[in-house]
Design a protein around this motif. Structure first.
Motif, mmCIF file in Angstrom:
data_model
loop_
_atom_site.group_PDB
_atom_site.id
_atom_site.type_symbol
_atom_site.label_atom_id
_atom_site.label_comp_id
_atom_site.label_asym_id
_atom_site.label_seq_id
_atom_site.Cartn_x
_atom_site.Cartn_y
_atom_site.Cartn_z
ATOM 1 N N GLU A 76 0.834 -1.206 0.000
ATOM 2 C CA GLU A 76 0.000 0.000 0.000
ATOM 3 C C GLU A 76 0.866 1.253 0.000
ATOM 4 O OE1 GLU A 76 -2.534 -0.508 3.377
ATOM 5 O OE2 GLU A 76 -3.790 -1.991 2.372
ATOM 6 N N HIS A 77 1.960 1.219 0.735
ATOM 7 C CA HIS A 77 2.879 2.355 0.770
ATOM 8 C C HIS A 77 3.498 2.572 -0.605
ATOM 9 C CE1 HIS A 77 6.737 4.424 1.833
ATOM 10 N NE2 HIS A 77 5.860 5.173 2.477
ATOM 11 N N ARG A 78 3.867 1.510 -1.294
ATOM 12 C CA ARG A 78 4.422 1.601 -2.644
ATOM 13 C C ARG A 78 3.398 2.223 -3.598
ATOM 14 N NH1 ARG A 78 4.502 -0.842 -7.294
ATOM 15 N NH2 ARG A 78 3.050 -2.464 -6.710
ATOM 16 N N GLN A 79 2.146 1.808 -3.476
ATOM 17 C CA GLN A 79 1.097 2.357 -4.331
ATOM 18 C C GLN A 79 0.874 3.844 -4.033
ATOM 19 O OE1 GLN A 79 -2.268 -0.192 -3.684
ATOM 20 N NE2 GLN A 79 -1.455 -1.843 -4.948
ATOM 21 N N LEU A 80 0.931 4.216 -2.773
ATOM 22 C CA LEU A 80 0.785 5.622 -2.410
ATOM 23 C C LEU A 80 1.930 6.465 -2.961
ATOM 24 C CD1 LEU A 80 -0.500 5.447 1.261
ATOM 25 C CD2 LEU A 80 -1.712 6.371 -0.704
ATOM 26 N N LEU A 81 3.147 5.942 -2.906
ATOM 27 C CA LEU A 81 4.285 6.664 -3.462
ATOM 28 C C LEU A 81 4.138 6.840 -4.970
ATOM 29 C CD1 LEU A 81 7.276 5.152 -1.457
ATOM 30 C CD2 LEU A 81 6.299 7.440 -1.248
ATOM 31 N N LYS A 82 3.672 5.795 -5.636
ATOM 32 C CA LYS A 82 3.445 5.875 -7.085
ATOM 33 C C LYS A 82 2.374 6.928 -7.385
ATOM 34 C CE LYS A 82 2.090 3.058 -11.043
ATOM 35 N NZ LYS A 82 1.655 1.735 -11.501
ATOM 36 N N ALA A 83 1.300 6.913 -6.629
ATOM 37 C CA ALA A 83 0.232 7.895 -6.821
ATOM 38 C C ALA A 83 0.745 9.304 -6.552
ATOM 39 C CB ALA A 83 -0.954 7.576 -5.909
ATOM 40 N N GLN A 84 1.616 9.456 -5.573
ATOM 41 C CA GLN A 84 2.173 10.765 -5.257
ATOM 42 C C GLN A 84 3.017 11.274 -6.417
ATOM 43 O OE1 GLN A 84 4.809 10.807 -1.886
ATOM 44 N NE2 GLN A 84 4.691 13.030 -1.665
ATOM 45 N N VAL A 85 3.804 10.404 -7.040
ATOM 46 C CA VAL A 85 4.627 10.807 -8.178
ATOM 47 C C VAL A 85 3.736 11.225 -9.346
ATOM 48 C CG1 VAL A 85 6.229 9.948 -9.934
ATOM 49 C CG2 VAL A 85 6.634 9.447 -7.518
ATOM 50 N N ILE A 86 2.696 10.453 -9.594
ATOM 51 C CA ILE A 86 1.767 10.776 -10.685
ATOM 52 C C ILE A 86 1.073 12.104 -10.403
ATOM 53 C CG2 ILE A 86 -0.389 10.064 -11.794
ATOM 54 C CD1 ILE A 86 0.607 7.140 -11.428
ATOM 55 N N LEU A 87 0.625 12.288 -9.164
ATOM 56 C CA LEU A 87 -0.043 13.531 -8.781
ATOM 57 C C LEU A 87 0.891 14.723 -8.922
ATOM 58 C CD1 LEU A 87 -2.607 14.860 -7.679
ATOM 59 C CD2 LEU A 87 -1.767 14.367 -5.385
ATOM 60 N N TYR A 88 2.146 14.555 -8.540
ATOM 61 C CA TYR A 88 3.122 15.636 -8.673
ATOM 62 C C TYR A 88 3.309 15.996 -10.144
ATOM 63 C CZ TYR A 88 7.477 18.243 -8.492
ATOM 64 O OH TYR A 88 8.426 19.211 -8.648
ATOM 65 N N ASP A 89 3.415 14.992 -10.999
ATOM 66 C CA ASP A 89 3.587 15.224 -12.432
ATOM 67 C C ASP A 89 2.392 15.982 -13.002
ATOM 68 O OD1 ASP A 89 4.935 14.912 -14.977
ATOM 69 O OD2 ASP A 89 3.418 13.391 -15.458
ATOM 70 N N ILE A 90 1.203 15.546 -12.639
ATOM 71 C CA ILE A 90 -0.013 16.207 -13.120
ATOM 72 C C ILE A 90 -0.075 17.642 -12.595
ATOM 73 C CG2 ILE A 90 -2.534 16.205 -12.905
ATOM 74 C CD1 ILE A 90 -2.364 13.117 -13.007
ATOM 75 N N THR A 91 0.315 17.857 -11.357
ATOM 76 C CA THR A 91 0.313 19.197 -10.775
ATOM 77 C C THR A 91 1.290 20.111 -11.513
ATOM 78 O OG1 THR A 91 -0.263 18.274 -8.620
ATOM 79 C CG2 THR A 91 0.625 20.509 -8.626
ATOM 80 N N GLN A 92 2.444 19.580 -11.877
ATOM 81 C CA GLN A 92 3.419 20.377 -12.628
ATOM 82 C C GLN A 92 2.865 20.756 -14.003
ATOM 83 O OE1 GLN A 92 6.387 21.629 -11.442
ATOM 84 N NE2 GLN A 92 5.502 20.861 -9.544
ATOM 85 N N LYS A 93 2.205 19.806 -14.670
ATOM 86 C CA LYS A 93 1.602 20.090 -15.971
ATOM 87 C C LYS A 93 0.485 21.129 -15.832
ATOM 88 C CE LYS A 93 2.686 15.615 -18.015
ATOM 89 N NZ LYS A 93 2.154 14.337 -18.483
ATOM 90 N N LEU A 94 -0.295 21.007 -14.784
ATOM 91 C CA LEU A 94 -1.371 21.964 -14.538
ATOM 92 C C LEU A 94 -0.807 23.355 -14.271
ATOM 93 C CD1 LEU A 94 -4.408 22.423 -14.180
ATOM 94 C CD2 LEU A 94 -4.140 21.770 -11.788
ATOM 95 N N ALA A 95 0.266 23.437 -13.517
ATOM 96 C CA ALA A 95 0.891 24.734 -13.235
ATOM 97 C C ALA A 95 1.413 25.362 -14.527
ATOM 98 C CB ALA A 95 2.020 24.569 -12.217
ATOM 99 N N ALA A 96 2.021 24.546 -15.396
ATOM 100 C CA ALA A 96 2.509 25.065 -16.676
ATOM 101 C C ALA A 96 1.344 25.548 -17.538
ATOM 102 C CB ALA A 96 3.313 23.990 -17.401
ATOM 103 N N ALA A 97 0.270 24.789 -17.554
ATOM 104 C CA ALA A 97 -0.909 25.192 -18.327
ATOM 105 C C ALA A 97 -1.503 26.477 -17.769
ATOM 106 C CB ALA A 97 -1.948 24.069 -18.325
ATOM 107 N N GLN A 98 -1.507 26.618 -16.464
ATOM 108 C CA GLN A 98 -2.037 27.839 -15.833
ATOM 109 C C GLN A 98 -1.174 29.044 -16.207
ATOM 110 O OE1 GLN A 98 -4.871 28.159 -14.126
ATOM 111 N NE2 GLN A 98 -4.542 30.346 -13.900
ATOM 112 N N THR A 99 0.132 28.862 -16.215
ATOM 113 C CA THR A 99 1.037 29.943 -16.613
ATOM 114 C C THR A 99 0.771 30.345 -18.055
ATOM 115 O OG1 THR A 99 2.714 29.165 -15.060
ATOM 116 C CG2 THR A 99 3.469 30.589 -16.828
ATOM 117 N N ASP A 100 0.583 29.359 -18.927
ATOM 118 C CA ASP A 100 0.272 29.622 -20.330
ATOM 119 C C ASP A 100 -1.062 30.365 -20.460
ATOM 120 O OD1 ASP A 100 0.799 29.383 -23.151
ATOM 121 O OD2 ASP A 100 -0.722 27.802 -23.221
ATOM 122 N N THR A 101 -2.044 29.943 -19.685
ATOM 123 C CA THR A 101 -3.355 30.589 -19.712
ATOM 124 C C THR A 101 -3.261 32.046 -19.270
ATOM 125 O OG1 THR A 101 -4.455 28.481 -19.293
ATOM 126 C CG2 THR A 101 -5.718 30.469 -18.820
#
Length: 104
Positions: free
Chosen positions: A43-68
């Motif tokens: 479960e901890h491994r899955q949470l870490l994986k989800a955290q990495v995915i969430l961080y990646d998505i957050t970075q993409k969202l921040a870049a899109a917000q800057t572009d907007t």
């Protein structure tokens, strides 16, 4: 204590009313703990994986917000230019409409 009082039982062979030796109970508890630890680790491994995915998505969202934000600034500038041109057109049309007709 005399050896007659001990009757030759090993300490790990003592039972507690459930006909399981003390060692069996300890092994059973240890097995449960190990299984729960493996489950926790997974479960901890899955949470870490989800955290990495969430961080990646957050970075993409921040870049899109800057572009907007940049595009909105461009739109605001274009809107200001359009407003100025419209005001100039209104002034021209207004001066044409309000012009006094030439005498006939």
């Amino acid at each position: 204590m005399s050896s007659a009082g001990y009757r030759g039982n090993n300490m790990g062979d003592e039972t507690n009313g459930d006909n399981k030796s003390r060692l069996d109970r300890v092994e059973q508890l240890l097995e449960v703990l190990v299984n729960e630890h493996f489950q926790f680790h997974e479960e901890h491994r899955q949470l870490l994986k989800a955290q990495v995915i969430l961080y990646d998505i957050t970075q993409k969202l921040a870049a899109a917000q800057t572009d907007t934000i940049a595009k909105l600034a461009e739109l605001a500038t274009a809107q200001k230019h359009t407003d100025q041109n419209l005001a100039a057109l209104i002034n021209v049309v207004d001066s044409l409409v309000r012009r006094t007709p030439p005498p006939a």
